[in-house]
Design a protein around this motif. Structure first.
Motif, PDB file in Angstrom:
ATOM      1  N   LEU A  30       0.820  -1.215   0.000  1.00  0.00           N
ATOM      2  CA  LEU A  30       0.000   0.000   0.000  1.00  0.00           C
ATOM      3  C   LEU A  30       0.853   1.263   0.000  1.00  0.00           C
ATOM      4  N   LEU A  31       2.003   1.226   0.653  1.00  0.00           N
ATOM      5  CA  LEU A  31       2.894   2.384   0.652  1.00  0.00           C
ATOM      6  C   LEU A  31       3.531   2.608  -0.711  1.00  0.00           C
ATOM      7  N   ARG A  32       3.568   1.598  -1.525  1.00  0.00           N
ATOM      8  CA  ARG A  32       4.181   1.688  -2.853  1.00  0.00           C
ATOM      9  C   ARG A  32       3.348   2.539  -3.805  1.00  0.00           C
ATOM     10  N   TRP A  33       2.028   2.526  -3.643  1.00  0.00           N
ATOM     11  CA  TRP A  33       1.148   3.229  -4.583  1.00  0.00           C
ATOM     12  C   TRP A  33       1.396   4.727  -4.675  1.00  0.00           C
ATOM     13  N   PRO A  34       1.501   5.469  -3.562  1.00  0.00           N
ATOM     14  CA  PRO A  34       1.780   6.906  -3.712  1.00  0.00           C
ATOM     15  C   PRO A  34       3.116   7.187  -4.392  1.00  0.00           C
ATOM     16  N   LEU A  35       4.114   6.361  -4.101  1.00  0.00           N
ATOM     17  CA  LEU A  35       5.411   6.550  -4.760  1.00  0.00           C
ATOM     18  C   LEU A  35       5.307   6.293  -6.260  1.00  0.00           C
ATOM     19  N   LEU A  36       4.552   5.284  -6.630  1.00  0.00           N
ATOM     20  CA  LEU A  36       4.364   4.971  -8.044  1.00  0.00           C
ATOM     21  C   LEU A  36       3.611   6.087  -8.759  1.00  0.00           C
ATOM     22  N   LEU A  37       2.564   6.615  -8.127  1.00  0.00           N
ATOM     23  CA  LEU A  37       1.815   7.712  -8.738  1.00  0.00           C
ATOM     24  C   LEU A  37       2.666   8.968  -8.867  1.00  0.00           C
ATOM     25  N   THR A  38       3.506   9.243  -7.894  1.00  0.00           N
ATOM     26  CA  THR A  38       4.409  10.386  -7.970  1.00  0.00           C
ATOM     27  C   THR A  38       5.407  10.220  -9.116  1.00  0.00           C
ATOM     28  N   ALA A  39       5.940   9.030  -9.272  1.00  0.00           N
ATOM     29  CA  ALA A  39       6.887   8.772 -10.366  1.00  0.00           C
ATOM     30  C   ALA A  39       6.217   8.935 -11.719  1.00  0.00           C
ATOM     31  N   ARG A  40       4.968   8.465 -11.855  1.00  0.00           N
ATOM     32  CA  ARG A  40       4.260   8.631 -13.132  1.00  0.00           C
ATOM     33  C   ARG A  40       3.962  10.093 -13.420  1.00  0.00           C
ATOM     34  N   LEU A  41       3.607  10.853 -12.383  1.00  0.00           N
ATOM     35  CA  LEU A  41       3.350  12.279 -12.559  1.00  0.00           C
ATOM     36  C   LEU A  41       4.619  13.005 -12.990  1.00  0.00           C
ATOM     37  N   LEU A  42       5.738  12.691 -12.352  1.00  0.00           N
ATOM     38  CA  LEU A  42       7.001  13.312 -12.744  1.00  0.00           C
ATOM     39  C   LEU A  42       7.401  12.945 -14.166  1.00  0.00           C
ATOM     40  N   LEU A  43       7.133  11.712 -14.570  1.00  0.00           N
ATOM     41  CA  LEU A  43       7.427  11.301 -15.941  1.00  0.00           C
ATOM     42  C   LEU A  43       6.589  12.085 -16.940  1.00  0.00           C
ATOM     43  N   ALA A  44       5.314  12.291 -16.648  1.00  0.00           N
ATOM     44  CA  ALA A  44       4.442  13.044 -17.545  1.00  0.00           C
ATOM     45  C   ALA A  44       4.895  14.499 -17.654  1.00  0.00           C
ATOM     46  N   VAL A  45       5.255  15.098 -16.521  1.00  0.00           N
ATOM     47  CA  VAL A  45       5.723  16.486 -16.536  1.00  0.00           C
ATOM     48  C   VAL A  45       7.026  16.593 -17.310  1.00  0.00           C
ATOM     49  N   GLN A  46       7.937  15.667 -17.084  1.00  0.00           N
ATOM     50  CA  GLN A  46       9.217  15.697 -17.778  1.00  0.00           C
ATOM     51  C   GLN A  46       9.035  15.510 -19.282  1.00  0.00           C
ATOM     52  N   SER A  47       8.143  14.624 -19.679  1.00  0.00           N
ATOM     53  CA  SER A  47       7.899  14.401 -21.111  1.00  0.00           C
ATOM     54  C   SER A  47       7.292  15.643 -21.752  1.00  0.00           C
ATOM     55  N   GLY A  48       6.357  16.281 -21.051  1.00  0.00           N
ATOM     56  CA  GLY A  48       5.754  17.500 -21.586  1.00  0.00           C
ATOM     57  C   GLY A  48       6.762  18.618 -21.727  1.00  0.00           C
ATOM     58  N   LEU A  49       7.596  18.805 -20.709  1.00  0.00           N
ATOM     59  CA  LEU A  49       8.625  19.838 -20.793  1.00  0.00           C
ATOM     60  C   LEU A  49       9.623  19.538 -21.909  1.00  0.00           C
ATOM     61  N   ASP A  50       9.981  18.290 -22.047  1.00  0.00           N
ATOM     62  CA  ASP A  50      10.910  17.899 -23.105  1.00  0.00           C
ATOM     63  C   ASP A  50      10.326  18.216 -24.480  1.00  0.00           C
ATOM     64  N   ALA A  51       9.054  17.911 -24.677  1.00  0.00           N
ATOM     65  CA  ALA A  51       8.412  18.190 -25.968  1.00  0.00           C
ATOM     66  C   ALA A  51       8.354  19.694 -26.233  1.00  0.00           C
ATOM     67  N   ARG A  52       8.031  20.491 -25.215  1.00  0.00           N
ATOM     68  CA  ARG A  52       7.964  21.951 -25.407  1.00  0.00           C
ATOM     69  C   ARG A  52       9.334  22.542 -25.707  1.00  0.00           C
ATOM     70  N   ILE A  53      10.352  22.090 -24.987  1.00  0.00           N
ATOM     71  CA  ILE A  53      11.704  22.609 -25.219  1.00  0.00           C
ATOM     72  C   ILE A  53      12.192  22.210 -26.600  1.00  0.00           C
ATOM     73  N   THR A  54      11.953  20.969 -26.995  1.00  0.00           N
ATOM     74  CA  THR A  54      12.362  20.508 -28.324  1.00  0.00           C
ATOM     75  C   THR A  54      11.652  21.303 -29.417  1.00  0.00           C
TER      76      THR A  54
END
Length: 68
Positions: A30-54
């Motif tokens: 159960l403690l793993r779920w918030p960490l997993l959701l945080t990692a997915r959110l950071l991945l989405a933000v990083q991908s969006g920023l990467d696309a905008r910068i590119t």
């Protein structure tokens, strides 16, 4: 085999230890779920920023044509 038979054969402390191990496994799961959701959110933000910068550096460069 019932719980009482297991407790009689192996002792109640062993049975309690097993129950604690199962509960610990569930809590860690159960403690793993918030960490997993945080990692997915950071991945989405990083991908969006990467696309905008590119896009800002590349501009409107046409896609390369396929040779085939």
């Amino acid at each position: 085999m019932s719980v009482f038979e297991i407790a009689k054969e192996h002792g109640s402390w062993r049975l309690a230890g097993f129950a604690v191990a199962v509960l610990l496994f569930l809590v860690v799961g159960l403690l793993r779920w918030p960490l997993l959701l945080t990692a997915r959110l950071l991945l989405a933000v990083q991908s969006g920023l990467d696309a905008r910068i590119t896009h800002s550096f590349a501009g409107n460069v046409p896609a390369p044509h396929e040779t085939g």
